[in-house]
Enzyme design. Structure first.
Site, PDB file in Angstrom:
ATOM      1  CB  THR A 106      -0.960   0.214   1.173  1.00 29.99           C
ATOM      2  OG1 THR A 106      -1.808  -1.125   1.133  1.00 29.99           O
ATOM      3  CG2 THR A 106      -1.691   1.239   1.496  1.00 29.99           C
ATOM      4  CG  ASN A 134       1.349  -7.826   8.024  1.00 25.99           C
ATOM      5  OD1 ASN A 134       1.651  -6.642   8.008  1.00 25.99           O
ATOM      6  ND2 ASN A 134       0.621  -8.439   7.583  1.00 25.99           N
ATOM      7  CG  MET A 176       4.386  -5.499   7.335  1.00 25.41           C
ATOM      8  SD  MET A 176       6.151  -6.010   7.604  1.00 25.41           S
ATOM      9  CE  MET A 176       7.127  -4.908   6.718  1.00 25.41           C
ATOM     10  CB  SER A 210      -4.388  -2.460   6.888  1.00 20.08           C
ATOM     11  OG  SER A 210      -3.287  -2.621   7.354  1.00 20.08           O
ATOM     12  CG  ASN A 254      -1.002  -4.664  10.621  1.00 22.05           C
ATOM     13  OD1 ASN A 254      -1.269  -5.094  11.995  1.00 22.05           O
ATOM     14  ND2 ASN A 254      -0.868  -5.725   9.815  1.00 22.05           N
ATOM     15  CG  ASN A 313      -6.681  -6.307   4.708  1.00 18.68           C
ATOM     16  OD1 ASN A 313      -5.411  -6.433   4.882  1.00 18.68           O
ATOM     17  ND2 ASN A 313      -6.880  -4.904   4.142  1.00 18.68           N
ATOM     18  CE1 TYR A 362       3.528 -11.908   1.759  1.00 18.79           C
ATOM     19  CE2 TYR A 362       2.560  -9.527   0.804  1.00 18.79           C
ATOM     20  CZ  TYR A 362       3.566 -10.366   1.964  1.00 18.79           C
ATOM     21  OH  TYR A 362       4.549  -9.781   2.399  1.00 18.79           O
TER      22      TYR A 362
END
Length: 290
Positions: free
Chosen positions: A51, A76, A78, A133, A135, A195, A263
């Site tokens: 992103t 994750n 991130m 997301s 995160n 997601n 992914y």
């Protein structure tokens, strides 16, 4: 290297973008959009970079990604590290377009997100608005999502898809289906389901992150089916979550998806996953023709 099959029977149309096959690379693998040309040469039907945010971001402190090989999973946190929209656009401008490419974008501020879209639009075939997301350093809001979609559509003619959050309960399901309907009403030309799933993870510096990979395999086709029904199949759906095999892809396509993204499957199975899945999709069709 990917040994992907080229066969007209595998071609699909995603929001007006012609794909050689329905297997896409999900956002997060190439956060800077520096390597989408090489990744496209693996044979993906499309690739998603980012992103991307308007300004560069360092992301969360490390450790921020852990594997669970036994489960075929990754968690994750991130935090959207990326070089910013100007550098990402420059990277895209220098790279060959070896497969249709989309840019995942997000930001707290409407004008920042819209500016990122304007910078990236000449170099991509579509956008994916990352409004889910776990995160991201901001809260996701349905009203803000609608405002962003409207602003994006005013600034670009390429298709804009919304990446949806997953659901694991009846309450979450109702919220996500309402969001899907609102997104279509606001002009989203496609939906990505879904997601990563928020989970606690003590090995990460933040203590929590987004779960991806095989644990999501059973859930993804049902989410696709529910979202397709809620939106009357009015826009294409891209399935994302737990895609490793031909059987995973087929289950999502039968549930109502036009294409899929992977992914974690690439991490665990390597670049040959593209060839394996496309060969598997082609063989039953050949058998039916004979």
């Amino acid at each position: 290297m990917g040994r992907a099959v080229r066969d007209p029977s595998l071609e699909v149309d995603l929001c007006g973008v012609r794909l050689s096959n329905p297997i896409g690379l999900a956002a997060g693998f190439d956060k800077s959009c520096r390597h989408l040309d090489a990744l496209g040469r693996l044979g993906f039907g499309f690739v998603v970079g980012g992103t991307i945010t308007r300004a560069p971001r360092k992301g969360n402190p490390k450790p921020r990604i852990v594997r669970s090989r036994r489960r075929g999973a990754i968690v994750n946190s991130m935090g959207l590290p990326n070089p910013g929209a100007e550098e990402a656009a420059a990277n895209l401008a220098r790279a060959r377009r070896t497969a249709p490419r989309f840019a995942s974008v997000a930001d707290e501020d409407l004008e920042a997100a819209a500016a990122a879209v304007e910078l990236l639009a000449p170099h991509v075939d579509g956008f994916e608005l990352n409004a889910s997301s776990p995160n991201a350093p901001w809260r996701h809001d349905a009203a803000h999502m609608g405002t962003l979609l409207t602003a994006f559509r005013e600034r670009t003619e390429v298709p804009v898809l919304l990446k949806m959050p997953p659901f694991t309960s009846a309450e979450e399901r109702a919220t996500v289906l309402d969001l899907a309907r609102a997104a279509v009403d606001a002009g989203a030309q496609g939906l990505v389901c879904s997601n990563t799933v928020p989970v606690e993870e003590p090995r990460l510096a933040t203590g929590r992150g987004g779960l991806s990979g095989a644990p999501l395999r059973e859930r993804t086709p049902q989410i696709v089916s529910d979202v397709a029904a809620a939106t009357g199949r009015s826009v294409p759906i891209v399935a994302c979550g737990g895609i490793f095999t031909t059987e995973d892809v087929r289950a999502c396509l039968e549930a109502g998806a036009t294409a899929v993204q992977l992914y974690t499957g690439l991490i665990y199975r390597g670049p040959g996953v593209v060839g394996s899945v496309t060969r598997g999709l082609r063989e039953p069709r050949r058998a039916a023709e004979t």
